[in-house]
Design an enzyme around this catalytic site. Structure first.
Site, PDB file in Angstrom:
ATOM      1  N   SER A 175       0.848  -1.189   0.000  1.00 34.05           N
ATOM      2  CA  SER A 175       0.000   0.000   0.000  1.00 34.05           C
ATOM      3  C   SER A 175       0.883   1.237   0.000  1.00 34.05           C
ATOM      4  CB  SER A 175      -0.906  -0.001   1.217  1.00 34.05           C
ATOM      5  OG  SER A 175      -0.109   0.237   2.366  1.00 34.05           O
ATOM      6  N   LYS A 176       0.229   2.398  -0.044  1.00 34.00           N
ATOM      7  CA  LYS A 176       0.977   3.667  -0.062  1.00 34.00           C
ATOM      8  C   LYS A 176       1.945   3.775   1.118  1.00 34.00           C
ATOM      9  CE  LYS A 176      -1.234   6.770  -3.065  1.00 34.00           C
ATOM     10  NZ  LYS A 176      -2.694   6.797  -3.139  1.00 34.00           N
ATOM     11  N   ARG A 177       1.518   3.199   2.217  1.00 37.77           N
ATOM     12  CA  ARG A 177       2.332   3.199   3.431  1.00 37.77           C
ATOM     13  C   ARG A 177       3.741   2.644   3.179  1.00 37.77           C
ATOM     14  NH1 ARG A 177       2.333  -0.852   7.335  1.00 37.77           N
ATOM     15  NH2 ARG A 177       0.918  -2.112   6.113  1.00 37.77           N
ATOM     16  N   ASN A 230       5.552   3.210   0.710  1.00 39.76           N
ATOM     17  CA  ASN A 230       6.294   4.072  -0.203  1.00 39.76           C
ATOM     18  C   ASN A 230       6.176   3.667  -1.644  1.00 39.76           C
ATOM     19  OD1 ASN A 230       7.413   6.227   0.841  1.00 39.76           O
ATOM     20  ND2 ASN A 230       9.274   5.211   1.581  1.00 39.76           N
TER      21      ASN A 230
END
Ligand code: GLU
Length: 507
Positions: free
Chosen positions: A253-255, A257
């Site tokens: 996920s975006k988490r 990076n």
């Protein structure tokens, strides 16, 4: 249904093209290429609140940048168009009405609060939460009445209780028990279909033969199959691609990076590298070979070699692959690709058809820029690194600490002797192309290093005593290209100036 292979991706334009969607696009593209089929780009923009035209543009631009082309899509009309769901509302309406008429779908007027109470009650009993069919028994008159009063409503699809089986080309036999699903909402009203319904209709109408998409959609497949059955549609063949996992094996996920294709492009990853890297996110050729171009993939790709387990996203591997493609570029092309990064970092600017150094206003020739890039071609992994690596070529004054001039156990006096020795060697070399060039500078300095070591009683083959302080004096950096390459590019005058500056720093 035609017997032609027709595949599609159906991205929702609610954000920039994500790597997961791009990988699905790639696998669909390759499957179509290999099987002489058609690849369709369909935009799922029925969620008008979250969709934005700018993301449609982004999807198109980034796929084109990757080199993934389609034969039918919002920008290339075909016989199955339009290719944006928002332009297909009359088609969905026809099928929603059909389902309502055949009592396979029904209006539901339950409020959010009622639905929540239903869920709570079911969970308290330990039952799976699902719609309890309350509105199924409403009379025709009552429905008409409520609709006339504009009571808020949705359209639900009656789920037949049964076992749904399908064969997934990657995951094999899959079975779902539909009684766990409960009647799903397929549209907010006649003109606002929701995902599962619109997809089933579009895949049928567009004669899609294979649905190749991420495994996160696998739980939607039985719902889509039931809708197909209710409407007498054929069933496409399914292939669910493994999830892309973060290094800690959680869902990417975006988490983590991991960002959009546009971000990778801006960071200086090459499209060839992205393609190669994405292909290996789930596909394995079964050999040691790791480097694949888009055209070699189109020949070698097959769904049989797509793995079931999640594919771990490893940024080091992407960097490695990108470094490989950077090394494959001609120096002319690589320079062209790097120039925007030097401009962005305000090191150089374009000026009447050429370039000048921003800090000094001096003109810098394209051949010089090419030499700079060449000195780093083996040393960088993504284009955005180039500005930080090479900034010292474009600066008047270098800013570094005396300490980094020191090689091993050298004292300040030794560093000074070393810089003076380099100065002496270089002063004797003529600033003409036949003398002041990388090869000759290397020869002279290496011979000089040997003499210097004998003079100082240093270990004979340890060239760092001469070359390290010189290289730092010229670059101001702990790590850089060789002093020969740098001196060649800087020219005699600047080289000697930088040595003088370093001598001031040590004394
Ligand atoms: N809009 C969905 C997505 O972007 C499409 C899924 C599908 O291929 O059916 O994930």
């Amino acid at each position: 249904m035609t017997n032609k292979i027709r595949v599609r991706i159906a991205p929702s334009p609610t954000g920039a093209l994500h790597i997961g969607t791009a990988r699905s696009a790639l696998f669909n593209y390759l499957f179509a290429k290999k099987n002489k089929g058609v690849f369709v780009l369909r935009i799922e923009d029925t969620d008008l609140e979250r969709s934005d035209l700018k993301w449609v543009q982004d999807i198109i631009e980034e796929l084109k940048w990757l080199g993934i082309g389609w034969q039918e899509g919002p920008d290339i009309d075909g016989k199955y168009g339009p290719y944006k769901q928002s332009q297909r509302l009359d088609i969905y309406e026809k099928y929603i009405k059909k389902l309502l008429n055949e009592k396979k779908a029904y209006y539901c007027f339950c409020s959010e609060d009622e639905l929540e109470a239903m869920r709570q009650e079911q969970m308290n009993r330990g039952a799976a939460p699902r719609y309890n069919g309350k509105c199924l028994s409403l009379s025709k008159e009552k429905i008409k009445n409520l609709l006339e009063k504009n009571s808020s409503s949705v359209i639900r699809f009656k789920i037949q209780n049964k076992k749904i089986k399908f064969t997934d080309l990657i995951r094999g036999e899959i079975e779902f028990d539909s009684s766990l699903i409960g009647d799903i909402v397929i549209a907010k009203d006649l003109n606002t279909p929701l995902y599962n319904f619109a997809v089933a209709v579009d895949d049928y109408e567009m004669e899609i033969s294979h649905v190749i998409r991420g495994e996160d959609h696998i739980s939607n497949t039985p719902k889509q199959i039931l809708i197909q059955e209710a409407l007498d549609f054929y069933q496409p063949i399914y292939a669910h691609l493994p999830l892309i996992l973060a290094p800690d094996r959680t869902k990417l996920s975006k988490r983590h990076n991991v960002v959009s294709i546009k971000d990778y492009r801006e960071q200086g990853y090459l499209p060839e590298a992205m393609i190669n890297f994405m292909a290996l996110l789930g596909w394995n050729p079964g050999t040691e070979k790791e480097m694949f171009t888009l055209s070699s993939l189109a020949k070698e790709f097959s769904l049989e070699k797509v793995q079931k387990p999640g594919a771990v996203f490893n940024i080091k591997k992407l960097d490695f692959i990108n470094g490989f493609y950077i090394r494959e570029k001609t120096i002319e092309r690589l320079t062209e690709l790097c120039l925007p990064y030097l401009i962005l970092a305000k090191l150089i600017e374009e000026y009447s058809g050429g370039y000048k150094i921003l800090e000094t206003g001096e003109e810098i020739l394209l051949v010089t820029l090419q030499k700079i890039i060449k000195a780093y071609q083996l040393r960088f992994k993504k284009l955005s690194e180039i500005a930080e690596l090479t900034d010292f070529f474009f600066k008047e004054k270098l800013d570094y600490k005396k300490e980094i001039l020191r090689w091993q156990e050298m004292g300040d006096k030794d560093i000074k002797d070393s810089l003076l020795a380099s100065e002496k060697i270089l002063s004797k070399i003529n600033q003409s192309a036949s003398e002041w060039n990388n090869k000759n500078l290397e020869e002279e300095l290496i011979n000089g290093a040997e003499r210097f070591n004998i003079e100082k009683g240093y270990q004979e083959n340890n060239r760092g005593f001469l070359l390290w302080p010189l290289r730092v004096a010229l670059s101001g950096k702990q790590a850089s290209a060789s002093p020969f390459e740098i001196a060649d590019i800087l020219g005699k005058e600047k080289t000697l100036q930088r040595i003088k500056k370093a001598l001031e720093i040590v004394s």
